[in-house]
Write a protein that holds these residues in place. Structure first.
Motif, PDB file in Angstrom:
ATOM      1  N   MET A   1       1.711  18.894 -13.749  1.00 12.76           N
ATOM      2  CA  MET A   1       2.170  19.241 -12.401  1.00 12.76           C
ATOM      3  C   MET A   1       0.996  19.711 -11.575  1.00 12.76           C
ATOM      4  N   THR A   2       0.890  19.268 -10.337  1.00 12.70           N
ATOM      5  CA  THR A   2      -0.182  19.695  -9.451  1.00 12.70           C
ATOM      6  C   THR A   2       0.411  20.289  -8.189  1.00 12.70           C
ATOM      7  N   LYS A   3      -0.349  21.146  -7.545  1.00 12.42           N
ATOM      8  CA  LYS A   3       0.096  21.775  -6.314  1.00 12.42           C
ATOM      9  C   LYS A   3      -0.894  21.437  -5.206  1.00 12.42           C
ATOM     10  N   HIS A   4      -0.388  20.988  -4.075  1.00 17.35           N
ATOM     11  CA  HIS A   4      -1.227  20.665  -2.933  1.00 17.35           C
ATOM     12  C   HIS A   4      -1.285  21.867  -1.994  1.00 17.35           C
ATOM     13  N   PHE A   5      -2.472  22.183  -1.510  1.00 21.44           N
ATOM     14  CA  PHE A   5      -2.664  23.274  -0.572  1.00 21.44           C
ATOM     15  C   PHE A   5      -3.307  22.727   0.684  1.00 21.44           C
ATOM     16  N   SER A   6      -3.207  23.498   1.748  1.00 22.11           N
ATOM     17  CA  SER A   6      -3.846  23.051   2.989  1.00 22.11           C
ATOM     18  C   SER A   6      -5.344  22.945   2.770  1.00 22.11           C
ATOM     19  N   GLU A  70      -3.799  11.771  -3.711  1.00 21.77           N
ATOM     20  CA  GLU A  70      -2.540  11.379  -3.088  1.00 21.77           C
ATOM     21  C   GLU A  70      -2.575  11.416  -1.568  1.00 21.77           C
ATOM     22  N   LYS A  71      -3.337  12.344  -1.008  1.00 22.73           N
ATOM     23  CA  LYS A  71      -3.386  12.476   0.442  1.00 22.73           C
ATOM     24  C   LYS A  71      -4.747  12.008   0.938  1.00 22.73           C
ATOM     25  N   LEU A  72      -4.756  11.002   1.771  1.00 24.13           N
ATOM     26  CA  LEU A  72      -6.005  10.499   2.322  1.00 24.13           C
ATOM     27  C   LEU A  72      -6.081  10.872   3.797  1.00 24.13           C
ATOM     28  N   PRO A  73      -7.296  11.127   4.340  1.00 23.59           N
ATOM     29  CA  PRO A  73      -8.584  10.985   3.664  1.00 23.59           C
ATOM     30  C   PRO A  73      -8.987  12.183   2.812  1.00 23.59           C
ATOM     31  N   LEU A  74      -8.310  13.356   2.976  1.00 22.70           N
ATOM     32  CA  LEU A  74      -8.779  14.546   2.280  1.00 22.70           C
ATOM     33  C   LEU A  74      -7.672  15.102   1.397  1.00 22.70           C
ATOM     34  N   ASP A  75      -8.039  15.493   0.178  1.00 26.95           N
ATOM     35  CA  ASP A  75      -7.071  16.040  -0.761  1.00 26.95           C
ATOM     36  C   ASP A  75      -7.696  17.197  -1.520  1.00 26.95           C
ATOM     37  N   ILE A  76      -6.953  18.288  -1.609  1.00 29.59           N
ATOM     38  CA  ILE A  76      -7.336  19.389  -2.495  1.00 29.59           C
ATOM     39  C   ILE A  76      -6.158  19.636  -3.437  1.00 29.59           C
ATOM     40  N   ILE A  77      -6.395  19.512  -4.724  1.00 30.37           N
ATOM     41  CA  ILE A  77      -5.373  19.689  -5.748  1.00 30.37           C
ATOM     42  C   ILE A  77      -5.735  20.898  -6.602  1.00 30.37           C
ATOM     43  N   GLN A  78      -4.786  21.773  -6.811  1.00 28.00           N
ATOM     44  CA  GLN A  78      -4.981  22.916  -7.695  1.00 28.00           C
ATOM     45  C   GLN A  78      -4.403  22.580  -9.073  1.00 28.00           C
ATOM     46  N   SER A  91     -10.351  25.701 -11.026  1.00 29.45           N
ATOM     47  CA  SER A  91      -8.930  25.762 -10.686  1.00 29.45           C
ATOM     48  C   SER A  91      -8.433  24.521  -9.952  1.00 29.45           C
ATOM     49  N   GLY A  92      -9.331  23.601  -9.594  1.00 32.29           N
ATOM     50  CA  GLY A  92      -8.874  22.403  -8.893  1.00 32.29           C
ATOM     51  C   GLY A  92     -10.018  21.512  -8.490  1.00 32.29           C
ATOM     52  N   TYR A  93      -9.709  20.514  -7.679  1.00 27.74           N
ATOM     53  CA  TYR A  93     -10.748  19.608  -7.196  1.00 27.74           C
ATOM     54  C   TYR A  93     -10.487  19.228  -5.748  1.00 27.74           C
ATOM     55  N   VAL A  94     -11.544  18.726  -5.102  1.00 29.82           N
ATOM     56  CA  VAL A  94     -11.489  18.366  -3.691  1.00 29.82           C
ATOM     57  C   VAL A  94     -12.100  16.988  -3.493  1.00 29.82           C
ATOM     58  N   PHE A  95     -11.453  16.161  -2.701  1.00 25.52           N
ATOM     59  CA  PHE A  95     -11.976  14.841  -2.337  1.00 25.52           C
ATOM     60  C   PHE A  95     -11.792  14.651  -0.835  1.00 25.52           C
ATOM     61  N   ASN A  96     -12.749  14.030  -0.189  1.00 27.52           N
ATOM     62  CA  ASN A  96     -12.601  13.617   1.206  1.00 27.52           C
ATOM     63  C   ASN A  96     -13.444  12.365   1.404  1.00 27.52           C
ATOM     64  N   ASP A  97     -12.809  11.290   1.813  1.00 27.49           N
ATOM     65  CA  ASP A  97     -13.509  10.029   2.034  1.00 27.49           C
ATOM     66  C   ASP A  97     -12.990   9.400   3.317  1.00 27.49           C
ATOM     67  N   GLU A  98     -13.894   9.148   4.260  1.00 31.67           N
ATOM     68  CA  GLU A  98     -13.471   8.498   5.490  1.00 31.67           C
ATOM     69  C   GLU A  98     -14.674   7.899   6.213  1.00 31.67           C
ATOM     70  N   ILE A  99     -14.363   7.070   7.181  1.00 25.57           N
ATOM     71  CA  ILE A  99     -15.364   6.515   8.082  1.00 25.57           C
ATOM     72  C   ILE A  99     -15.145   7.145   9.448  1.00 25.57           C
ATOM     73  N   GLU A 216      -9.264   1.616   0.788  1.00 25.41           N
ATOM     74  CA  GLU A 216      -9.530   1.341   2.196  1.00 25.41           C
ATOM     75  C   GLU A 216      -9.726   2.694   2.851  1.00 25.41           C
ATOM     76  N   LEU A 217     -10.939   2.996   3.248  1.00 27.20           N
ATOM     77  CA  LEU A 217     -11.229   4.314   3.794  1.00 27.20           C
ATOM     78  C   LEU A 217     -10.577   4.485   5.161  1.00 27.20           C
ATOM     79  N   THR A 218     -10.081   5.686   5.393  1.00 26.58           N
ATOM     80  CA  THR A 218      -9.514   6.013   6.694  1.00 26.58           C
ATOM     81  C   THR A 218     -10.605   5.975   7.751  1.00 26.58           C
ATOM     82  N   VAL A 219     -10.314   5.360   8.886  1.00 31.60           N
ATOM     83  CA  VAL A 219     -11.264   5.312   9.997  1.00 31.60           C
ATOM     84  C   VAL A 219     -10.808   6.308  11.059  1.00 31.60           C
TER      85      VAL A 219
END
Length: 240
Positions: A1-6, A70-78, A91-99, A216-219
């Motif tokens: 189970m994962t929790k999404h935060f702002s 799960e959330k593009l372009p930016l996701d932080i999962i705890q 305690s978690g990871y962070v990803f952000n990918d966009e153009i 497909e990166l978010t533009v």
């Protein structure tokens, strides 16, 4: 189970990127904490091997594993169960990918990826045995030597950005390692930005997950009055 935060805004992360630089650790920790400091595909090998990260969060690709976003372009999962590694509590990871698209200049490809740890940012700086170039107590961040590489070349080289330029030259790729507070915790993360898309061999070395899943990166369109004139001029010079 994962929790999404702002998540922090991409603009805030981009501001951190513009101020930060990258260096390989003098004495890397084991596991994902050590691997993220290399800002390379070694991180995804460590994710595959790390038994603390739940298997249902991984996409396996041979000796590598990519974390599900799960959330593009930016996701932080705890993570539901934080774990200790390299003297830090992950305690978690962070990803952000966009153009980011500005008028009159090449598209800016921006990538951030890394870990959330529970320790205070200064304790993180003291724990990670890096040759820090600067520890900024005003903005609570730290950085070391930025590295740069151009499409068509094979090596990353130390790089000090000219303060007159706010964007990389056309075909130039910059990567960095950062420490920065976030919501009572600390992000330890890598970044890579480029004017124009990085070539496949660079992505294979640094972010092979982008090649595997075919994202497909978010533009994101940015309305500016001509954008960065220095980058625009350099892009024109490269194309001549």
């Amino acid at each position: 189970m994962t929790k999404h935060f702002s998540a922090p805004t991409a603009a805030a992360l981009a501001a951190a990127l513009s101020a930060a630089v990258f260096a390989l650790p003098a004495q890397a920790a084991d596991g994902v904490v050590g691997a993220i400091q290399t800002c390379s595909a070694d991180f995804f090998k460590a994710v595959a091997a790390d038994k603390n990260i739940p298997e249902n969060m991984k996409i396996r690709d041979g000796e590598r594993a990519y974390l599900k976003v799960e959330k593009l372009p930016l996701d932080i999962i705890q993570f539901e169960k934080p774990f200790k590694e390299g003297g830090l509590t992950v305690s978690g990871y962070v990803f952000n990918d966009e153009i980011i698209r500005y008028f009159g200049v090449p598209d800016m490809h921006t990538h951030f990826w890394g870990l959330i740890v529970k320790e205070d940012w200064k304790k993180v700086v003291d724990t990670l045995k890096l040759d820090w170039e600067a520890v900024d107590t005003t903005h609570n961040s730290a950085h070391a030597n930025r590295q740069v590489r151009f499409n068509g070349t094979k090596e990353w080289k130390p790089y000090a950005r000219d303060p007159k330029y706010t964007m990389p030259e056309f075909g130039q790729i910059e990567r960095a390692f950062h420490v920065q507070p976030y919501a009572g915790s600390t992000m330890i993360f890598c970044s890579m930005q480029s004017a124009g898309a990085p070539e496949k061999d660079i992505l294979e070395e640094v972010r092979p997950d982008l090649l595997y899943v075919g994202n497909e990166l978010t533009v994101r369109e940015e309305k500016t009055e001509g954008g960065d004139q220095n980058a625009s001029q350099k892009a024109g010079d490269q194309k001549k």
